[in-house]
Design an enzyme around this catalytic site. Sequence first.
Site, PDB file in Angstrom:
ATOM      1  N   TYR A 126       4.053   0.932  -4.803  1.00  0.00           N
ATOM      2  CA  TYR A 126       2.890   0.150  -4.379  1.00  0.00           C
ATOM      3  C   TYR A 126       2.663   0.436  -2.909  1.00  0.00           C
ATOM      4  O   TYR A 126       3.610   0.383  -2.106  1.00  0.00           O
ATOM      5  CB  TYR A 126       3.164  -1.339  -4.600  1.00  0.00           C
ATOM      6  CG  TYR A 126       2.078  -2.267  -4.118  1.00  0.00           C
ATOM      7  CD1 TYR A 126       2.260  -3.054  -2.973  1.00  0.00           C
ATOM      8  CD2 TYR A 126       0.869  -2.381  -4.792  1.00  0.00           C
ATOM      9  CE1 TYR A 126       1.274  -3.902  -2.527  1.00  0.00           C
ATOM     10  CE2 TYR A 126      -0.128  -3.247  -4.356  1.00  0.00           C
ATOM     11  CZ  TYR A 126       0.081  -4.002  -3.211  1.00  0.00           C
ATOM     12  OH  TYR A 126      -0.899  -4.860  -2.765  1.00  0.00           O
ATOM     13  N   ASP A 185       6.048   5.644   2.972  1.00  0.00           N
ATOM     14  CA  ASP A 185       5.527   4.291   3.141  1.00  0.00           C
ATOM     15  C   ASP A 185       6.730   3.379   3.411  1.00  0.00           C
ATOM     16  O   ASP A 185       7.459   3.012   2.491  1.00  0.00           O
ATOM     17  CB  ASP A 185       4.774   3.854   1.874  1.00  0.00           C
ATOM     18  CG  ASP A 185       4.279   2.436   1.997  1.00  0.00           C
ATOM     19  OD1 ASP A 185       3.559   1.980   1.078  1.00  0.00           O
ATOM     20  OD2 ASP A 185       4.594   1.764   2.992  1.00  0.00           O
ATOM     21  N   LYS A 190       4.969  -5.616   8.094  1.00  0.00           N
ATOM     22  CA  LYS A 190       6.003  -6.652   7.958  1.00  0.00           C
ATOM     23  C   LYS A 190       6.839  -6.870   9.241  1.00  0.00           C
ATOM     24  O   LYS A 190       6.372  -7.475  10.190  1.00  0.00           O
ATOM     25  CB  LYS A 190       6.872  -6.314   6.735  1.00  0.00           C
ATOM     26  CG  LYS A 190       6.038  -6.284   5.425  1.00  0.00           C
ATOM     27  CD  LYS A 190       6.876  -6.001   4.222  1.00  0.00           C
ATOM     28  CE  LYS A 190       6.047  -5.648   3.013  1.00  0.00           C
ATOM     29  NZ  LYS A 190       5.561  -6.805   2.245  1.00  0.00           N
TER      30      LYS A 190
HETATM   31  P1  KE4 Z   1       0.027  -5.472   2.947  1.00  0.00           P
HETATM   32  O1  KE4 Z   1      -1.384  -4.920   2.870  1.00  0.00           O
HETATM   33  O2  KE4 Z   1       0.296  -6.512   1.876  1.00  0.00           O
HETATM   34  O3  KE4 Z   1       0.408  -5.956   4.359  1.00  0.00           O
HETATM   35  O4  KE4 Z   1       1.037  -4.246   2.678  1.00  0.00           O
HETATM   36  C1  KE4 Z   1       0.888  -3.508   1.494  1.00  0.00           C
HETATM   37  C2  KE4 Z   1       2.180  -2.780   1.188  1.00  0.00           C
HETATM   38  C3  KE4 Z   1       2.246  -1.416   1.412  1.00  0.00           C
HETATM   39  N1  KE4 Z   1       3.374  -0.723   1.161  1.00  0.00           N
HETATM   40  C4  KE4 Z   1       4.486  -1.351   0.694  1.00  0.00           C
HETATM   41  C5  KE4 Z   1       5.719  -0.534   0.430  1.00  0.00           C
HETATM   42  C6  KE4 Z   1       4.477  -2.740   0.449  1.00  0.00           C
HETATM   43  O5  KE4 Z   1       5.597  -3.346  -0.022  1.00  0.00           O
HETATM   44  C7  KE4 Z   1       3.306  -3.485   0.700  1.00  0.00           C
HETATM   45  C8  KE4 Z   1       3.212  -4.968   0.435  1.00  0.00           C
HETATM   46  N2  KE4 Z   1       4.341  -5.560  -0.226  1.00  0.00           N
HETATM   47  C9  KE4 Z   1       4.055  -6.698  -1.060  1.00  0.00           C
HETATM   48  C10 KE4 Z   1       5.386  -7.149  -1.705  1.00  0.00           C
HETATM   49  N3  KE4 Z   1       5.794  -6.263  -2.712  1.00  0.00           N
HETATM   50  C11 KE4 Z   1       3.405  -7.807  -0.276  1.00  0.00           C
HETATM   51  C12 KE4 Z   1       3.381  -9.142  -0.991  1.00  0.00           C
HETATM   52  C13 KE4 Z   1       1.994  -9.467  -1.460  1.00  0.00           C
HETATM   53  O6  KE4 Z   1       1.293  -8.572  -2.001  1.00  0.00           O
HETATM   54  O7  KE4 Z   1       1.619 -10.655  -1.279  1.00  0.00           O
END
Ligand code: KE4
Length: 428
Positions: free
Chosen positions: A144, A239, A267
């Site tokens: 993801y 990523d 994060k």
């Molecule tokens: P954000 O756009 O949510 O800040 O980041 C996206 C993203 C990109 N790459 C990786 C490896 C990620 O884990 C994420 C976001 N992680 C999720 C949890 N698996 C955020 C939680 C959510 O979607 O509320």
Amino acid sequence: MLTSKSEKLFEEAKNYIPGGVNSPVRAFKSVGGTPRFIVKGNGSKIYDVDGNEYIDYIGSWGPHLFGHNPEFITAALLKAIENGTSFGAPTEIEVEMAKLISELVPSIEMVRMVNSGTEATMSAIRAARGFTGREKIIKFEGCYHGHGDFFLIKAGSGALTFGVPTSPGVTKKNAADTLVADFNDINSVKRLVQENQGEIAAIIIEAVVGNMGTVRANDSFIKELRSICTEENIVLIFDEVMTGFRVAKGGAQEILGVQPDLTTFGKIIGGGLPVGAYGGRKEIMQVISPSGPVYQAGTLSGNPLAMNAGFAALNHIKNHPEIYQTLEEKSSYLENGIKEVMKSTGKNFQINRVGSMMTLFFTSEPVADYNAAIKSDTKLYGKFFHEMLNRGIYLPPAQFEAFFVSTAHTKEDLDKTIRAAEESFRSL
Ligand code: KE4
């Protein structure tokens, strides 16, 4: 009859916010029940509107490496806010932040701040396309990279949790440029590269995946991926939104010993405030406006509050690299404790752990790729989740996520978690 404040708030929220939440995984949809509305976090604990205390293993989905409200981040924010919140103009802290990231992560020669992990990955792909003049990208099933259109093809995290790995709303044309390979299967990559010779701009990967649950790339796989990208002039993007400064000071690229061309962050680098970043080889980053023609912008990119909180977090890491040894000790203690009680209760589930991120897969088979991960019994996970929640342990409300140990988790917290796991396993 709605009893708790969380239930009442959730019912009201659903009238005004899709699904009652501002991000799908928070809705407890795959585990059932009512999401807890949280009022406060402190150290390893969070507290809900009904006064319940939980040991928190989500940590806002990764940012809280030091637990909630570490004093050095709070102090930095309180000081920064006295000068205002945002100027839309360059500030010194942005320069200091860029220098610190490139000091801590050797592959980063130049970096651009944005406001989320999604913005970081979207922008990194655009930089790679602008740099190579090519259009196609390769991602891996179960990974993801945020909710950018071209990523929501066989994606992990919430997309996988809700069984919609390829989202409606993504156009066929958009999806056509996204090729999907199998994680830890280098032949699936070779096939796509051969079939699309000279057309692939970038390969993007979570080298340590958090979003199909925790799965680490095999050393041979990631090293071969690196050499394919070098030979084919494909931009290799790690990523590290989740793994950056989480699994090691230098992230997944440090523990795997592979240098990507670009890296994305999020994060932890924002200390809990909205943030993202992408960076890497200077010759690639120079294509980004205004130094180059590839446009990318953001009203609040490099926001002083997020920068001061993030700088405080990264500076603490720089001055206390021993925290990773501490996190390793705490995390292996928890892993071994859960393994012990699985044995004593006759369970043979799988735990994958990399540093202070880990996943308990409800399957008896080892999990080294997507097909193994999705064999997990998500219903049983949901039952376990609620048993733990009722015992004051707050795990991700979804099987295909990682959970996190922070420096704030005490031995008492870990022992309480292990005891709760034993009782919960017995109840399954
Ligand atoms: P954000 O756009 O949510 O800040 O980041 C996206 C993203 C990109 N790459 C990786 C490896 C990620 O884990 C994420 C976001 N992680 C999720 C949890 N698996 C955020 C939680 C959510 O979607 O509320």
